[in-house]
Scaffold this active site. Structure first.
Site, mmCIF file in Angstrom:
data_model
loop_
_atom_site.group_PDB
_atom_site.id
_atom_site.type_symbol
_atom_site.label_atom_id
_atom_site.label_comp_id
_atom_site.label_asym_id
_atom_site.label_seq_id
_atom_site.Cartn_x
_atom_site.Cartn_y
_atom_site.Cartn_z
ATOM 1 N N ASP A 287 0.889 -1.157 0.000
ATOM 2 C CA ASP A 287 0.000 0.000 0.000
ATOM 3 C C ASP A 287 0.934 1.217 0.000
ATOM 4 O O ASP A 287 2.154 1.089 0.056
ATOM 5 C CB ASP A 287 -0.948 -0.035 1.218
HETATM 6 C C1 GLC Z 1 -4.278 4.245 -0.223
HETATM 7 C C2 GLC Z 1 -5.177 3.089 0.162
HETATM 8 C C3 GLC Z 1 -5.238 2.008 -0.864
HETATM 9 C C4 GLC Z 1 -5.112 2.616 -2.241
HETATM 10 C C5 GLC Z 1 -3.722 3.190 -2.357
HETATM 11 C C6 GLC Z 1 -3.530 3.917 -3.676
HETATM 12 O O1 GLC Z 1 -3.562 4.690 0.897
HETATM 13 O O2 GLC Z 1 -4.935 2.491 1.424
HETATM 14 O O3 GLC Z 1 -6.477 1.306 -0.689
HETATM 15 O O4 GLC Z 1 -5.318 1.638 -3.232
HETATM 16 O O5 GLC Z 1 -3.386 4.051 -1.294
HETATM 17 O O6 GLC Z 1 -4.361 5.015 -3.725
#
Ligand code: GLC
Length: 752
Positions: A287
């Site tokens: 993430d």
């Molecule tokens: C965010 C979220 C994740 C998302 C990623 C890209 O922090 O936790 O669900 O896909 O970053 O935006």
């Protein structure tokens, strides 16, 4: 499929095996091409393939990033995330393909959470339809739009189970139940990926957030997660396993620590279970900077340590943080990771890009003509409207106040509240509508309740007034007066209350489920003197509204319905659509009851009534929720009768069949979600009082009856015990069937 002219048939027949062979060896073909390419790559190029750079939208903490185009030309970027500008993507792809030594194409990732350019109801609302075909269809549309706009990879489905609605991301998943969550996960993976990832209208899916992100202490975003392996396996992992077995091309690490170990470096999760037990072979992406955050968690010392721990745990690509760029080569040189581990991660990236067809045609998803023809097709809005109407849960309808139709007791209708006619804050949607842009978006694309209800109700002969009330923190002072005057002058009030769209989603946890500022008070004074009222909730999570529950005759959970909010609401309030949705998540009476979920253990002292001493309960509230899992009303009524089992005893190879007759006892056609639960009365460990094991949505005409049968096998009766073993114990079980988790018919059987 073009017809082959007769005269060419002999030729076609001899080429057919080749065509099949080529198709059949597509996997082997990809693996061979991956190995050929891998053999040519330098260490720097390999590490570059594990780096995902942030695009023109940031969805997380600030990360340092030099000029993206130069990074791409230097071979340091494999993927770009959250980039909305279409022509930029063409420029970036050209740079990757034409200006790097090996010309490896970029893969573009995006949060496609509930629609892309045509916004659908939030995922929790979609789950409330219990209609897997509709959920799959909505993701097919989202994939068509996103792929036409140059995206290749959806960071979706989010399959996190949660027992805590204070957590803002409850809106992104399918609620509290692992069985429903698993079926929704499968439907969404199928919707995104279709049958062929290389087609220009499909996206690689990404099951997230692996794992247990939905159990933060206090419901507080990004907070610590600590749970037994038994709960991890019984409650959290099933939707992930379902997504893996449905073929999700990728998984995403979670931000949280699980029992002290950050998920991104959690070998037990990523290698032992995901890749080992489930045999899943896809790509794991972090993430947002979650590799780097292992340092902030205090579980890694520096970039090299974090790189070594995350890569060797089985996590492959670094989203936005640049940790691998800064530390992986050093970790390699220190011998903390091996060339083989690096190569395995790069293989998974290349395999994804080959399966998307990006090597065959890097611009396949970057066709301006297709983009023009695909985005925001009218039929997409119709699908969004139908999904929104099907997702709305009717909680209360005393005296059949709804649906509103001509000739009823009301003449003047006052529509009031902060969400009667709102234009900002991504209201009726959520933060996760980045395809529209981060904050600035064209709010005229959203049909508000006022826009649709006013003309529709006037066409039915009602007089309608619209009185928005500004109640959120941005309002200088709270002024109820206009709304109250409108309510006093009317025979019926429709109060549109709930949450701002921008307050729904990531990093939007709340400390209380009570309605935001002043809303319950607005309803209390507008409905004073038993003025008939309908409360419409635009909410992204269970909320608690005890006074409204007690005193208002009609309550509808509209969730955050997306672009067609007003039209879908009108379809339901006027009876054009008969509500059929059921809650995928428990609505507690009070925040103090959290965690509250239907599939709880019975304890040794279950309470049967408030105040029953020496039992598990509170002095001030009964143990029951305001509205239970699986609950939802219709404009008609259904009766359940004749629950029958084909056997009272089954052995482990036999199938138990539970059949029940459902009858539409009302005056209008309606759909009912028939639900089947079990209880294991005696096992190695204490087992939940109920567990969902099947459901079927049926449509019945007035007076029509139908027999619904559920089949239960040994695997449906199994559970994960305290020794992390999955087993089904011989012994007595109960089976329950009904229209929600608390009003059921029951029968008993035995597993030999
Ligand atoms: C965010 C979220 C994740 C998302 C990623 C890209 O922090 O936790 O669900 O896909 O970053 O935006």
């Amino acid at each position: 499929m073009k017809k082959i002219p007769i005269r060419l048939l002999p030729l076609a027949i001899c080429f057919l095996p080749l065509a099949l062979f080529a198709q059949k060896t597509s996997v082997q073909n990809i693996d061979r091409r991956v190995e050929d390419l891998l053999a040519k790559m330098t260490v720097d190029e390999k590490i570059g393939q594990l780096n995902q750079a942030a695009g023109d939208i940031s969805t997380g903490t600030d990360v340092k990033q030099d000029n993206l185009l130069n990074q791409i030309r230097a071979g340091r970027v494999s993927s770009v995330i959250s980039h909305t500008n279409f022509s930029n993507k063409i420029t970036m792809q050209r740079a990757a393909v034409n200006e790097t030594r090996l010309g490896i194409p970029l893969v573009f990732g995006f949060d496609v959470i509930h629609g892309y350019k045509t916004i659908f109801p939030i995922p929790l609302a979609q789950a409330a339809t219990w209609n897997m075909a509709a959920i799959e269809a909505s993701e097919r549309i989202a994939a068509a739009e996103a792929a036409a706009d140059g995206q290749n990879w959806a960071f979706s489905p989010m399959v996190d189970i949660t027992h805590d609605p204070r957590w803002g991301r409850v809106m992104e998943g399918a609620g509290e139940d692992p069985y429903l969550g698993s079926r929704v996960a499968e439907a969404r993976v199928r919707g995104f990926q279709g049958d062929d990832l290389s087609l220009p209208n499909t996206l690689a899916a990404c099951a997230k957030h692996y794992a247990a992100y939905g159990f933060p202490e206090g419901g507080r975003e990004y907070n610590t997660v600590d749970m037994s392996d038994q709960r991890l396996r019984q409650t959290v992992l099933p939707p992930f396993e379902a997504a893996a077995r449905a073929g999700s091309a990728t998984f995403m690490n979670a931000f949280n620590t699980l029992n002290g170990v950050p998920a991104s470096m959690n070998k037990y999760l990523v290698t032992d279970i995901l890749r080992g037990e489930w045999g899943w072979k896809g790509l794991v992406v972090s993430d947002w900077d979650s590799f780097g955050e292992t340092i902030k968690h205090g579980a890694a010392e520096d970039d090299a340590d974090a790189s070594a721990k995350c890569l060797s745990a089985g996590s492959d690509m670094d989203m936005a943080g640049g940790t691998f760029q800064r530390g992986l080569k050093k970790a390699l040189e220190q011998g903390r990771v091996t060339q083989a581990q690096l190569d395995e991660a790069v293989r998974r990236v290349l395999r994804l890009k080959f399966s998307l067809g990006l090597f065959d045609d890097p611009f396949r998803y970057l066709d301006p003509k297709r983009r023009e023809q695909t985005l925001e097709k009218p039929e997409y809005r119709q699908a969004s409207r139908a999904m929104a109407a099907e997702s709305m849960v009717l909680l209360k309808n005393d005296g059949g106040l709804l649906p509103l139709n001509a000739g009823g007791p009301f003449k003047k209708i006052a529509i009031i509240g902060p969400y009667a006619d709102s234009r900002g804050n991504k209201d009726y949607m959520s933060f996760w509508t980045l395809g529209l842009g981060m904050r600035q978006y064209d709010s005229t694309k959203v049909v508000t309740p006022a826009m649709a209800l006013k003309p529709a109700l006037e066409a039915l002969g009602f007089e309608v007034t619209i009185t928005p009330v500004c109640l959120d923190a941005a309002c200088t002072e709270v002024d109820y007066s206009a709304a109250l005057n409108a309510a006093r002058a009317a025979d019926l009030v429709i109060a549109c209350i709930g949450e701002r769209g921008i307050d729904c989603g990531e990093s939007r946890s709340v400390s209380t489920l009570e309605l935001p500022r002043g809303q319950e008070r607005l309803v209390q004074i507008a409905a004073r003197g038993n003025k008939p009222a309908v409360v419409v909730l635009f909410n992204s999570r269970p909320l608690s509204f005890p006074w409204i529950s007690e005193n208002v005759p009609a309550i509808l959970v509209a969730w955050q319905p997306g672009f067609e909010a007003g039209n879908a609401l009108t379809d339901v309030l006027t009876g054009k659509v008969n509500p059929s949705a059921k809650l995928p998540v428990t609505f507690p009476r009070s925040t103090g009851q959290i965690p509250m979920y239907y599939n709880h253990l019975g304890t040794a002292r279950p309470q049967t009534r408030l105040g029953e001493i020496w039992t598990s309960g509170y002095l001030d509230l009964p143990n029951t929720p305001a509205y239970p899992f699986g609950y939802g009303l219709s404009y008609t009524t259904f009766s359940y009768s004749d629950l029958k089992l084909n056997k009272s005893v089954i052995n482990k190879s036999e199938t138990l069949e539970a059949s029940i007759t459902v009858t539409n006892t009302g005056k209008v056609a309606g759909e009912e979600v028939v639900q089947c639960y079990i209880r294991d009365l005696f096992a190695d460990i204490s087992r939940p009082v109920k567990e969902l094991k099947g459901f079927e949505k049926i449509k019945l005409a007035p007076g029509e009856s139908r027999t619904v049968t559920f089949k239960l096998k040994e695997k449906d009766l199994g559970y994960w015990n305290h020794q992390s073993k999955f087993k089904a114990d011989a012994g007595k079980f109960k089976v329950f069937v009904g229209g929600n988790s608390s009003e059921v018919k029951e029968a008993e059987f035995e597993l030999k």
